[in-house]
Design an enzyme around this catalytic site. Structure first.
Site, mmCIF file in Angstrom:
data_model
loop_
_atom_site.group_PDB
_atom_site.id
_atom_site.type_symbol
_atom_site.label_atom_id
_atom_site.label_comp_id
_atom_site.label_asym_id
_atom_site.label_seq_id
_atom_site.Cartn_x
_atom_site.Cartn_y
_atom_site.Cartn_z
ATOM 1 N N ARG A 148 -14.812 5.491 9.137
ATOM 2 C CA ARG A 148 -14.553 4.371 10.226
ATOM 3 C C ARG A 148 -13.279 4.581 10.614
ATOM 4 N NH1 ARG A 148 -13.810 -1.289 6.744
ATOM 5 N NH2 ARG A 148 -12.537 -0.614 5.099
ATOM 6 N N TRP A 201 -9.573 3.495 11.444
ATOM 7 C CA TRP A 201 -8.569 2.635 11.214
ATOM 8 C C TRP A 201 -7.718 2.192 12.495
ATOM 9 C CZ3 TRP A 201 -3.737 4.427 7.925
ATOM 10 C CH2 TRP A 201 -3.109 3.314 7.605
ATOM 11 N N GLN A 254 -5.713 -2.017 -2.763
ATOM 12 C CA GLN A 254 -5.162 -0.850 -2.361
ATOM 13 C C GLN A 254 -3.984 -0.138 -3.200
ATOM 14 O OE1 GLN A 254 -4.057 -3.316 0.616
ATOM 15 N NE2 GLN A 254 -5.074 -2.379 2.289
ATOM 16 N N THR A 268 0.785 -1.039 -0.092
ATOM 17 C CA THR A 268 -0.015 0.032 -0.061
ATOM 18 C C THR A 268 0.832 1.409 0.228
ATOM 19 O OG1 THR A 268 -1.657 -1.198 1.257
ATOM 20 C CG2 THR A 268 -1.655 1.162 1.221
ATOM 21 N N ASP A 288 -12.328 3.808 1.945
ATOM 22 C CA ASP A 288 -11.452 4.382 2.661
ATOM 23 C C ASP A 288 -10.162 5.279 1.861
ATOM 24 O OD1 ASP A 288 -12.362 2.702 4.689
ATOM 25 O OD2 ASP A 288 -10.651 1.129 4.417
#
EC number: 3.1.1.11
Length: 343
Positions: free
Chosen positions: A256, A258, A154, A125, A200
């Site tokens: 949300r 992490w 990702q 990532t 995300d």
């Protein structure tokens, strides 16, 4: 010329040669002094503005070459003007590169793109970026930064960890993990930008302000995934942004956590109908509800109703709202209180 009596012809020629050498030395010396005095002028007029063009009409054909030419820790601001074109390159502004502005000729036609993603050989990532910024005092303007790998997991387009970072009138395009806004001591400011993705797609630990940006969802998923440090008062703050989505997208969470202490606020933003009534998700970790700070104030639009929001979200009061100023958000917060007596 010096004339000495009683010397031979050979000695006389040597004396003439030596005197000519002295004259040459003084000429070289004077030229070097003149060049040294003029070189800052030359640097200010030429080297502080560099042009990149794919057709060879600029100083360099690649953005990375231009960044390297700026040198380490330049005292003066360097502006790299990038002419229209699709630049397929993986660009790194390292920690020793500072005071650099990347300015595109136009947002629509000046595109930096690459297609790395997590899972490729040697790529994770945090190495999948198209543009990575580790240096301080970096600004990007009128650019499109894209990860073109597609929906393969990702894949970061823009990765920022440097302090005093500004993005103005840029497009940051990708899918999962589009923008990695990271660094516990990093302050970042995004204004009039389009940031799009699926899951995300704005994530990390930085303190970042998003002002008048278009935040566009391409899948039923999550917009933010903050991992704000415990000691940091502000994480991601969205001011007067517009949240939109692709057609048929109707189940999107604002964010949300992490990690514990995730910190996100949406203030005076337009929330489209794709935003879920619950608003926020706990990443299936109920214990994070106790430490996350997910807040809203003054939002409007079909997704802004807070009556069915999760119980652990914060509806900011007017007194609390006063803390959310640019000056206060970007003030130096973390201090290293080192007790040398216990070392």
């Amino acid at each position: 010329m010096f004339i000495f009596l009683g010397v031979s012809k050979i000695n006389f020629k040597i004396i003439i040669f030596l005197n000519k050498m002295k004259v040459s030395f003084y000429i070289v010396f004077l030229v070097s002094i003149l060049f040294k005095s003029l070189s800052p002028v030359y640097a200010n007029n030429v080297l502080n503005k560099i042009t990149v063009a794919l057709d060879g009409s600029g100083d360099y054909k690649s953005i990375q070459e231009a960044i390297t030419a700026c040198g380490a820790f330049p005292a003066d601001q360097k502006t790299i003007f990038i002419k229209n074109g699709i630049y397929k390159e993986k660009v790194l502004i390292d920690s020793f590169h500072s005071n650099i502005s990347l300015v595109g000729e136009s947002t629509e036609k000046t595109i930096i793109t690459y297609d790395n993603y997590a899972g490729q050989a040697g790529i994770g990532t945090f190495t999948s970026y198209t543009l990575k910024v580790l240096g301080n005092n970096i600004k990007i303007e009128n650019l499109t930064i894209e990860n073109s790998s597609g929906r393969v997991g990702q894949a970061v387009a823009l990765h920022v960890e440097g302090d005093y970072f500004i993005a103005n009138n840029c497009k940051v395009l990708g899918n999962q993990d589009t923008l990695y806004a990271a660094g516990e001591n990093s302050r970042q400011y995004y204004t009039d930008c389009l940031i799009e993705g699926t899951t995300d797609f704005i994530f990390g630990s930085a303190t970042a302000i998003f002002s008048k940006c278009n935040i566009h969802s391409k899948a039923n998923s999550y917009i933010t995934a903050a991992n704000t440090a415990k000691e940091t008062q502000f994480g991601y703050v969205f001011f007067k942004c517009t949240l939109t989505a692709d057609p048929n997208i109707d189940k999107v969470y604002l964010g949300r956590p992490w990690r514990e202490f995730a910190n996100v606020a949406f203030i005076n933003c337009f929330l489209g109908k794709h935003i879920r009534s619950e608003g926020w998700h706990n990443w299936d970790k109920p214990e994070r509800e106790k430490t996350a700070f997910f807040a809203e104030y003054g939002n409007y639009g079909p997704g802004s109703e807070t009556g069915k929001r999760v119980k652990w979200f914060q509806l900011l009061s007017k007194s609390k709202l006063k803390e959310f100023t640019v000056k206060n958000i970007f003030k130096v917060q973390n201090q290293w209180l080192l007790d040398s007596a216990n070392l």
